[in-house]
Design a protein around this motif. Structure first.
Motif, PDB file in Angstrom:
ATOM      1  N   SER A  13       4.115   6.762  -5.042  1.00 22.15           N
ATOM      2  CA  SER A  13       5.175   7.708  -5.364  1.00 22.15           C
ATOM      3  C   SER A  13       5.064   8.137  -6.817  1.00 22.15           C
ATOM      4  CB  SER A  13       6.547   7.075  -5.125  1.00 22.15           C
ATOM      5  OG  SER A  13       6.768   6.017  -6.048  1.00 22.15           O
ATOM      6  N   ALA A  14       5.843   9.157  -7.176  1.00 23.88           N
ATOM      7  CA  ALA A  14       5.838   9.628  -8.559  1.00 23.88           C
ATOM      8  C   ALA A  14       6.310   8.528  -9.502  1.00 23.88           C
ATOM      9  CB  ALA A  14       6.717  10.868  -8.680  1.00 23.88           C
ATOM     10  N   ALA A  48       4.605  17.477 -16.075  1.00 23.54           N
ATOM     11  CA  ALA A  48       3.230  17.925 -16.300  1.00 23.54           C
ATOM     12  C   ALA A  48       2.233  17.198 -15.405  1.00 23.54           C
ATOM     13  CB  ALA A  48       2.847  17.711 -17.766  1.00 23.54           C
ATOM     14  N   ALA A  49       2.652  16.124 -14.743  1.00 21.43           N
ATOM     15  CA  ALA A  49       1.718  15.320 -13.958  1.00 21.43           C
ATOM     16  C   ALA A  49       1.527  15.849 -12.549  1.00 21.43           C
ATOM     17  CB  ALA A  49       2.198  13.869 -13.892  1.00 21.43           C
ATOM     18  N   ARG A  52       3.920  23.864 -16.627  1.00 22.17           N
ATOM     19  CA  ARG A  52       4.545  22.550 -16.447  1.00 22.17           C
ATOM     20  C   ARG A  52       4.492  21.738 -17.737  1.00 22.17           C
ATOM     21  NH1 ARG A  52       5.307  19.914 -11.588  1.00 22.17           N
ATOM     22  NH2 ARG A  52       5.376  21.260  -9.761  1.00 22.17           N
ATOM     23  N   ALA A  53       3.376  21.816 -18.465  1.00 21.15           N
ATOM     24  CA  ALA A  53       3.271  21.091 -19.727  1.00 21.15           C
ATOM     25  C   ALA A  53       4.284  21.617 -20.736  1.00 21.15           C
ATOM     26  CB  ALA A  53       1.853  21.211 -20.280  1.00 21.15           C
ATOM     27  N   LEU A 101      12.628  14.816 -11.682  1.00 22.67           N
ATOM     28  CA  LEU A 101      11.565  14.107 -10.961  1.00 22.67           C
ATOM     29  C   LEU A 101      11.894  13.958  -9.485  1.00 22.67           C
ATOM     30  CD1 LEU A 101       8.886  12.599 -11.282  1.00 22.67           C
ATOM     31  CD2 LEU A 101      10.197  10.510 -11.685  1.00 22.67           C
ATOM     32  N   MET A 102      13.131  13.612  -9.160  1.00 23.90           N
ATOM     33  CA  MET A 102      13.516  13.432  -7.756  1.00 23.90           C
ATOM     34  C   MET A 102      13.509  14.737  -6.999  1.00 23.90           C
ATOM     35  SD  MET A 102      14.101  10.199  -7.136  1.00 23.90           S
ATOM     36  CE  MET A 102      15.145  10.246  -5.688  1.00 23.90           C
ATOM     37  N   ARG A 103      14.009  15.806  -7.619  1.00 20.59           N
ATOM     38  CA  ARG A 103      14.093  17.079  -6.912  1.00 20.59           C
ATOM     39  C   ARG A 103      12.736  17.749  -6.707  1.00 20.59           C
ATOM     40  NH1 ARG A 103      19.121  19.624  -6.793  1.00 20.59           N
ATOM     41  NH2 ARG A 103      17.997  21.214  -5.592  1.00 20.59           N
ATOM     42  N   THR A 104      11.807  17.490  -7.607  1.00 21.25           N
ATOM     43  CA  THR A 104      10.509  18.180  -7.513  1.00 21.25           C
ATOM     44  C   THR A 104       9.420  17.341  -6.866  1.00 21.25           C
ATOM     45  OG1 THR A 104       9.929  17.408  -9.752  1.00 21.25           O
ATOM     46  CG2 THR A 104      11.014  19.566  -9.550  1.00 21.25           C
TER      47      THR A 104
END
Length: 365
Positions: free
Chosen positions: A103-104, A299-300, A312-313, A360-363
């Motif tokens: 996971s992320a 950015a990851a 994104r960066a 992070l959760m939404r994307t």
């Protein structure tokens, strides 16, 4: 989907090593560039004092570098996060890790752990090195880069009111009964604030009846006559305890010392909101490094070939710098009394912790 929070040991060490290497590289680059620019602006003032030379320039660098490290370490973590994650994304390493079922949060876990260690180092570095360097440099700057103080707990260019009179102190050292003054000037004034007499002394010590000026020289303003006088005792109301309540430098005191100063001010009925906000910020400030991997995580992810990696960066960098802007604004509001000290110091941290986690959760999750 794996249930372990961290990836494999090999992958964790690889990500942590890559991350910490980039943090150090960015920090060294920032500190070197900023130190050179700062030295260019200050070298003229340092060398202007008679007798100063290369040794004093290096002494200034030694005192200034810890301040630059403490201030720009969180920025270095942010920039290192962007560089590390963008590189992993560009090389399709993030895709490989997600294809393996990670996971992320698992991908970011080694970076977050490294950032937590950096935060702990930052706090210890601030307490042991930065506070002492700041206190010494502040005194040295006030003395126009004259002889550097050889002891701690030193203040320079202190002005104290003794009723209608003024006591000017070139250098104030020590605490309590051990407090000493050097380069002392006592101004005797009338009720209208007009100076009637000026008494200079190389030093002063505290006794039962006030501060005793050693080898004083008196200058009478009306007659314009200057002459040595007998040892003189002045300012009986200015006790060491009362003097210690003035001019508290939050940046030059450790957590324990600042807490003691706040307690003394509270006992004397003084306002301590600004100092309390600074005290709390000594904990929340170093933790800002812990937030940077989360704020730069955008950015990851996303396909590098989609052409949005740069965007994104930039978004990750904007989130990180927005935190520093809000943090400084909150501290300023706390100093003015607009925010409670606890909210001023911790509000931005928890706000951007939620913002980063939400993004992070939404994307990605």
């Amino acid at each position: 989907m794996r249930l372990d929070f961290f990836p494999s040991r090999t992958l964790t060490l690889y990500l942590a090593r890559t991350f910490i290497t980039r943090i150090l590289a960015v920090l060294v680059m920032l500190v070197l560039v900023l130190q050179m620019l700062d030295l260019l602006s200050e070298s003229g003032d340092i060398l202007a004092y008679p007798g100063n030379g290369e040794a004093q320039l290096w002494a200034y660098v030694g005192l200034r570098v810890p301040q630059l490290i403490a201030r720009f370490l969180p920025y270095s973590v942010l920039l290192a996060t962007i560089i590390t994650l963008a590189t992993l994304n560009q090389n399709s390493e993030v895709i490989s890790m997600k294809a393996a079922g990670m996971s992320a949060h698992q991908i970011l876990a080694p970076l977050m752990l490294t950032a937590a260690i950096v935060s702990a180092f930052s706090f210890a570095f601030n307490e042991r090195v930065v506070t002492r360097a700041t206190a010494t440099l502040n005194v040295w700057e006030k003395q126009k880069y004259g002889p550097m103080p050889k002891e701690s707990n030193v203040r320079a260019n202190v002005y104290l009111a003794d009723g209608d009179n003024i006591l000017a102190i070139g250098q104030l050292a020590g605490r309590g009964a051990d407090m000493r003054m050097t380069d002392v000037t006592w101004y005797r004034r009338n009720a209208q604030g007009i100076v009637l007499q000026q008494v200079r002394a190389p030093s002063a010590t505290y006794g039962a009846s006030g501060w005793r000026l050693a080898d004083p020289i008196s200058f009478d303003v009306q007659s314009a006559v200057q002459k040595p006088v007998a040892p003189l005792t002045v300012a009986p109301q200015l006790t060491p305890q009362r003097i210690s309540l003035t001019g508290v430098d939050a940046d030059g005191e450790s957590v324990i010392e600042l807490r003691q100063s706040i307690d003394r001010l509270k006992a004397a009925g003084r306002h301590t909101g600004e100092l309390e906000a600074s005290w709390w910020h000594k904990f929340s400030g170093p933790l800002s490094a812990f937030l940077m991997p989360l704020l730069g995580a955008v950015a990851a992810f996303g396909l590098a070939r989609s052409g949005q990696l740069f965007v994104r960066a930039v978004i990750g960098m904007a989130l990180g710098f927005a935190y520093f802007v809000v943090d400084n604004a909150a501290i300023a509001m706390g100093n003015f009394g607009g925010y409670p000290p606890l909210l001023a110091a911790w509000g931005p941290f928890f706000l951007f912790l939620l913002v980063g986690e939400t993004v992070l959760m939404r994307t990605e999750e």
